[in-house]
Design a protein around this motif. Structure first.
Motif, PDB file in Angstrom:
ATOM      1  N   ARG A 122      -5.186  12.681  -0.660  1.00 30.81           N
ATOM      2  CA  ARG A 122      -5.709  11.537  -1.406  1.00 30.81           C
ATOM      3  C   ARG A 122      -4.556  10.742  -2.017  1.00 30.81           C
ATOM      4  O   ARG A 122      -3.586  11.316  -2.515  1.00 30.81           O
ATOM      5  N   SER A 123      -4.709   9.443  -2.003  1.00 30.28           N
ATOM      6  CA  SER A 123      -3.642   8.584  -2.540  1.00 30.28           C
ATOM      7  C   SER A 123      -4.236   7.436  -3.339  1.00 30.28           C
ATOM      8  O   SER A 123      -5.392   7.051  -3.143  1.00 30.28           O
ATOM      9  N   PHE A 124      -3.395   6.889  -4.236  1.00 34.70           N
ATOM     10  CA  PHE A 124      -3.810   5.812  -5.128  1.00 34.70           C
ATOM     11  C   PHE A 124      -2.786   4.680  -5.108  1.00 34.70           C
ATOM     12  O   PHE A 124      -1.582   4.902  -4.917  1.00 34.70           O
ATOM     13  N   LEU A 125      -3.290   3.474  -5.328  1.00 37.31           N
ATOM     14  CA  LEU A 125      -2.429   2.331  -5.620  1.00 37.31           C
ATOM     15  C   LEU A 125      -2.245   2.268  -7.130  1.00 37.31           C
ATOM     16  O   LEU A 125      -3.209   2.446  -7.883  1.00 37.31           O
ATOM     17  N   LEU A 126      -1.020   1.980  -7.556  1.00 41.54           N
ATOM     18  CA  LEU A 126      -0.708   1.940  -8.980  1.00 41.54           C
ATOM     19  C   LEU A 126      -0.235   0.554  -9.380  1.00 41.54           C
ATOM     20  O   LEU A 126       0.555  -0.073  -8.670  1.00 41.54           O
ATOM     21  N   PHE A 127      -0.707   0.088 -10.543  1.00 38.09           N
ATOM     22  CA  PHE A 127      -0.316  -1.209 -11.074  1.00 38.09           C
ATOM     23  C   PHE A 127      -0.081  -1.081 -12.577  1.00 38.09           C
ATOM     24  O   PHE A 127      -0.704  -0.238 -13.234  1.00 38.09           O
ATOM     25  N   ARG A 128       0.777  -1.926 -13.117  1.00 40.11           N
ATOM     26  CA  ARG A 128       0.942  -1.949 -14.571  1.00 40.11           C
ATOM     27  C   ARG A 128      -0.301  -2.559 -15.210  1.00 40.11           C
ATOM     28  O   ARG A 128      -0.772  -3.612 -14.782  1.00 40.11           O
ATOM     29  N   PRO A 129      -0.837  -1.921 -16.255  1.00 39.45           N
ATOM     30  CA  PRO A 129      -2.075  -2.436 -16.866  1.00 39.45           C
ATOM     31  C   PRO A 129      -1.855  -3.652 -17.751  1.00 39.45           C
ATOM     32  O   PRO A 129      -2.808  -4.358 -18.062  1.00 39.45           O
ATOM     33  N   ASP A 130      -0.615  -3.896 -18.163  1.00 34.17           N
ATOM     34  CA  ASP A 130      -0.356  -4.966 -19.124  1.00 34.17           C
ATOM     35  C   ASP A 130       0.105  -6.259 -18.475  1.00 34.17           C
ATOM     36  O   ASP A 130       0.491  -7.198 -19.163  1.00 34.17           O
ATOM     37  N   ILE A 131       0.094  -6.323 -17.148  1.00 35.42           N
ATOM     38  CA  ILE A 131       0.558  -7.517 -16.436  1.00 35.42           C
ATOM     39  C   ILE A 131      -0.515  -7.945 -15.434  1.00 35.42           C
ATOM     40  O   ILE A 131      -1.003  -7.130 -14.653  1.00 35.42           O
ATOM     41  N   GLN A 132      -0.854  -9.226 -15.468  1.00 35.27           N
ATOM     42  CA  GLN A 132      -1.828  -9.747 -14.506  1.00 35.27           C
ATOM     43  C   GLN A 132      -1.225  -9.701 -13.101  1.00 35.27           C
ATOM     44  O   GLN A 132      -0.073 -10.066 -12.901  1.00 35.27           O
ATOM     45  N   ARG A 133      -1.992  -9.245 -12.154  1.00 34.86           N
ATOM     46  CA  ARG A 133      -1.483  -9.105 -10.790  1.00 34.86           C
ATOM     47  C   ARG A 133      -1.254 -10.478 -10.162  1.00 34.86           C
ATOM     48  O   ARG A 133      -2.135 -11.325 -10.140  1.00 34.86           O
ATOM     49  N   SER A 134      -0.052 -10.662  -9.627  1.00 36.23           N
ATOM     50  CA  SER A 134       0.322 -11.938  -9.041  1.00 36.23           C
ATOM     51  C   SER A 134      -0.363 -12.115  -7.691  1.00 36.23           C
ATOM     52  O   SER A 134      -0.928 -11.173  -7.116  1.00 36.23           O
ATOM     53  N   LYS A 135      -0.268 -13.327  -7.170  1.00 39.19           N
ATOM     54  CA  LYS A 135      -0.829 -13.600  -5.846  1.00 39.19           C
ATOM     55  C   LYS A 135      -0.148 -12.730  -4.794  1.00 39.19           C
ATOM     56  O   LYS A 135      -0.788 -12.254  -3.857  1.00 39.19           O
ATOM     57  N   LEU A 136       1.148 -12.511  -4.938  1.00 39.63           N
ATOM     58  CA  LEU A 136       1.859 -11.667  -3.986  1.00 39.63           C
ATOM     59  C   LEU A 136       1.274 -10.266  -3.959  1.00 39.63           C
ATOM     60  O   LEU A 136       1.047  -9.687  -2.902  1.00 39.63           O
ATOM     61  N   VAL A 137       1.072  -9.695  -5.143  1.00 40.79           N
ATOM     62  CA  VAL A 137       0.538  -8.333  -5.233  1.00 40.79           C
ATOM     63  C   VAL A 137      -0.866  -8.279  -4.634  1.00 40.79           C
ATOM     64  O   VAL A 137      -1.208  -7.350  -3.895  1.00 40.79           O
ATOM     65  N   ARG A 138      -1.677  -9.273  -4.940  1.00 38.88           N
ATOM     66  CA  ARG A 138      -3.039  -9.293  -4.400  1.00 38.88           C
ATOM     67  C   ARG A 138      -3.029  -9.398  -2.878  1.00 38.88           C
ATOM     68  O   ARG A 138      -3.792  -8.710  -2.183  1.00 38.88           O
ATOM     69  N   ASP A 139      -2.166 -10.256  -2.353  1.00 43.70           N
ATOM     70  CA  ASP A 139      -2.099 -10.429  -0.898  1.00 43.70           C
ATOM     71  C   ASP A 139      -1.588  -9.167  -0.210  1.00 43.70           C
ATOM     72  O   ASP A 139      -2.089  -8.771   0.848  1.00 43.70           O
ATOM     73  N   PHE A 140      -0.577  -8.519  -0.815  1.00 40.58           N
ATOM     74  CA  PHE A 140      -0.040  -7.314  -0.204  1.00 40.58           C
ATOM     75  C   PHE A 140      -1.061  -6.170  -0.271  1.00 40.58           C
ATOM     76  O   PHE A 140      -1.192  -5.390   0.677  1.00 40.58           O
ATOM     77  N   THR A 141      -1.785  -6.091  -1.380  1.00 38.34           N
ATOM     78  CA  THR A 141      -2.831  -5.077  -1.506  1.00 38.34           C
ATOM     79  C   THR A 141      -3.879  -5.243  -0.412  1.00 38.34           C
ATOM     80  O   THR A 141      -4.351  -4.262   0.176  1.00 38.34           O
ATOM     81  N   LYS A 142      -4.227  -6.484  -0.113  1.00 39.56           N
ATOM     82  CA  LYS A 142      -5.198  -6.741   0.962  1.00 39.56           C
ATOM     83  C   LYS A 142      -4.660  -6.254   2.302  1.00 39.56           C
ATOM     84  O   LYS A 142      -5.395  -5.663   3.100  1.00 39.56           O
ATOM     85  N   CYS A 143      -3.376  -6.486   2.554  1.00 39.69           N
ATOM     86  CA  CYS A 143      -2.775  -6.004   3.810  1.00 39.69           C
ATOM     87  C   CYS A 143      -2.858  -4.487   3.899  1.00 39.69           C
ATOM     88  O   CYS A 143      -3.141  -3.922   4.968  1.00 39.69           O
ATOM     89  N   LEU A 144      -2.616  -3.806   2.784  1.00 38.19           N
ATOM     90  CA  LEU A 144      -2.701  -2.350   2.766  1.00 38.19           C
ATOM     91  C   LEU A 144      -4.116  -1.872   3.088  1.00 38.19           C
ATOM     92  O   LEU A 144      -4.316  -0.965   3.902  1.00 38.19           O
ATOM     93  N   PHE A 145      -5.103  -2.489   2.452  1.00 39.35           N
ATOM     94  CA  PHE A 145      -6.479  -2.059   2.680  1.00 39.35           C
ATOM     95  C   PHE A 145      -6.956  -2.412   4.089  1.00 39.35           C
ATOM     96  O   PHE A 145      -7.751  -1.669   4.676  1.00 39.35           O
ATOM     97  N   ASP A 146      -6.490  -3.526   4.636  1.00 39.71           N
ATOM     98  CA  ASP A 146      -6.851  -3.866   6.016  1.00 39.71           C
ATOM     99  C   ASP A 146      -6.349  -2.790   6.972  1.00 39.71           C
ATOM    100  O   ASP A 146      -7.058  -2.386   7.913  1.00 39.71           O
ATOM    101  N   LEU A 147      -5.114  -2.315   6.735  1.00 38.02           N
ATOM    102  CA  LEU A 147      -4.583  -1.246   7.573  1.00 38.02           C
ATOM    103  C   LEU A 147      -5.340   0.057   7.354  1.00 38.02           C
ATOM    104  O   LEU A 147      -5.651   0.774   8.300  1.00 38.02           O
ATOM    105  N   ARG A 148      -5.634   0.345   6.086  1.00 39.16           N
ATOM    106  CA  ARG A 148      -6.388   1.563   5.771  1.00 39.16           C
ATOM    107  C   ARG A 148      -7.742   1.566   6.495  1.00 39.16           C
ATOM    108  O   ARG A 148      -8.163   2.574   7.076  1.00 39.16           O
ATOM    109  N   ASN A 149      -8.406   0.410   6.478  1.00 39.90           N
ATOM    110  CA  ASN A 149      -9.724   0.319   7.098  1.00 39.90           C
ATOM    111  C   ASN A 149      -9.649   0.474   8.623  1.00 39.90           C
ATOM    112  O   ASN A 149     -10.608   0.922   9.258  1.00 39.90           O
ATOM    113  N   ALA A 150      -8.516   0.089   9.186  1.00 39.60           N
ATOM    114  CA  ALA A 150      -8.341   0.243  10.638  1.00 39.60           C
ATOM    115  C   ALA A 150      -8.079   1.699  11.023  1.00 39.60           C
ATOM    116  O   ALA A 150      -8.299   2.092  12.172  1.00 39.60           O
ATOM    117  N   ILE A 151      -7.618   2.491  10.040  1.00 37.27           N
ATOM    118  CA  ILE A 151      -7.299   3.892  10.308  1.00 37.27           C
ATOM    119  C   ILE A 151      -8.522   4.784  10.170  1.00 37.27           C
ATOM    120  O   ILE A 151      -8.802   5.640  10.993  1.00 37.27           O
TER     121      ILE A 151
END
Length: 295
Positions: free
Chosen positions: A265-294
């Motif tokens: 089991r694995s988790f994505l980790l983010f700082r709770p005190d910083i709003q996630r940037s567009k870059l982080v959101r876009d990269f997270t989507k790429c990760l989940f797209d790959l995860r869903n393909a697996i």
């Protein structure tokens, strides 16, 4: 000394005339001349000699221009950074990952991400899960990927996935003749064990214990990648995260399903005190797209 005065001086030096400087700044020619006069008064030395209606830089003016030019290079960098932030949220994405996901999944996600964000600089560092967590908490990385044994206090976590472990072995190992392996097949076999604090190792050992099998670990390592390398080179077998095996299978490693299933089991980790940037959101989507393909 005001920025507008320095801008007039810089524009005049690079354009060669007050008329062109006024066009660059989108102001009037008298306004340029007035800004230059005010700048000279504040500096205490003459920047230009007035020769037959032309502004000819003095030696002092040329020396001062070198310093002003360096400052304007900094302004150009600021403008570029601002454009990058406007377009992408930031110009630099920093990712920390445990080795199991950093071997295949994260590099593929980076390639997918770069197709849409080719100008973004990316830092990827492979670390033990506990260090991934600490680096995210300290603000050194924008996103982390870690196994489930970490302390999840102080970070925002999102469940990334659970992947059924497989048994890795060399092609000449007797167990390679089996299609699927169970606890009884591992009795008496030399084994490569993950680190004792690994939750998948705990779950695996519990299954073996319930079946009355005592694992004979001859090597321990925190990394599924290292387990694959050891299994390929020797006579021991080991439970590994299936996400790391692709390159090793191409080199002759054999893997077999294990039942009952042991989840990594694995988790994505983010700082709770910083709003996630567009870059982080876009990269997270790429990760989940790959995860869903697996899965």
């Amino acid at each position: 000394m005001k920025f507008r005065q320095l801008e007039a001086f810089h524009s005049l030096m690079i354009s060669g005339s007050t008329v062109r400087a006024a066009e660059l700044m989108q102001i009037t020619q008298p306004a340029v001349s007035r800004s230059i006069a005010e700048l000279e008064a504040s500096l205490g030395f003459t920047l230009f000699d007035r020769v037959r209606g032309r502004m000819v830089p003095t030696t002092e003016g040329q020396l001062f221009f070198r310093e002003v030019s360096e400052s304007f290079k900094g302004m150009d960098r600021l403008r570029s950074a601002a454009a990058s932030i406007r377009d992408f949220g930031s110009g630099h994405l920093k990712v920390a990952s445990l080795s199991a996901l950093g071997a295949e999944v994260v590099p593929k996600a980076i390639q997918d991400f770069r197709r849409s964000n080719p100008r973004v600089r990316i830092t990827l560092q492979i670390l033990p899960s506990a260090q991934v967590r600490n680096q995210v908490v300290d603000g050194n990385f924008d996103i982390g990927l870690a196994a489930d044994e970490i302390d999840r206090s102080g970070v925002d976590t999102t469940h990334f996935g659970g992947f059924s472990g497989v048994i890795a072995m060399s092609s000449h190992h007797p167990l390679a003749k089996r299609d699927i392996l169970g606890p009884e097949d591992l009795a008496g076999q030399p084994m490569i064990g993950l680190a004792p604090e690994d939750r998948a190792r705990d779950r695996f050992d519990a299954i073996l214990s319930e079946a009355g099998v005592s694992p004979e670990y001859v090597v321990e390592t925190p990394s599924s990648t290292t387990t694959c390398a050891l299994a390929l080179a020797g006579d021991a077998v080991g439970l590994v995260n299936p996400l790391v095996v692709e390159g090793f299978v191409a080199r002759g490693l054999e893997v077999r399903p294990f039942a009952p299933s042991v989840n990594f089991r694995s988790f994505l980790l983010f700082r709770p005190d910083i709003q996630r940037s567009k870059l982080v959101r876009d990269f997270t989507k790429c990760l989940f797209d790959l995860r869903n393909a697996i899965v």
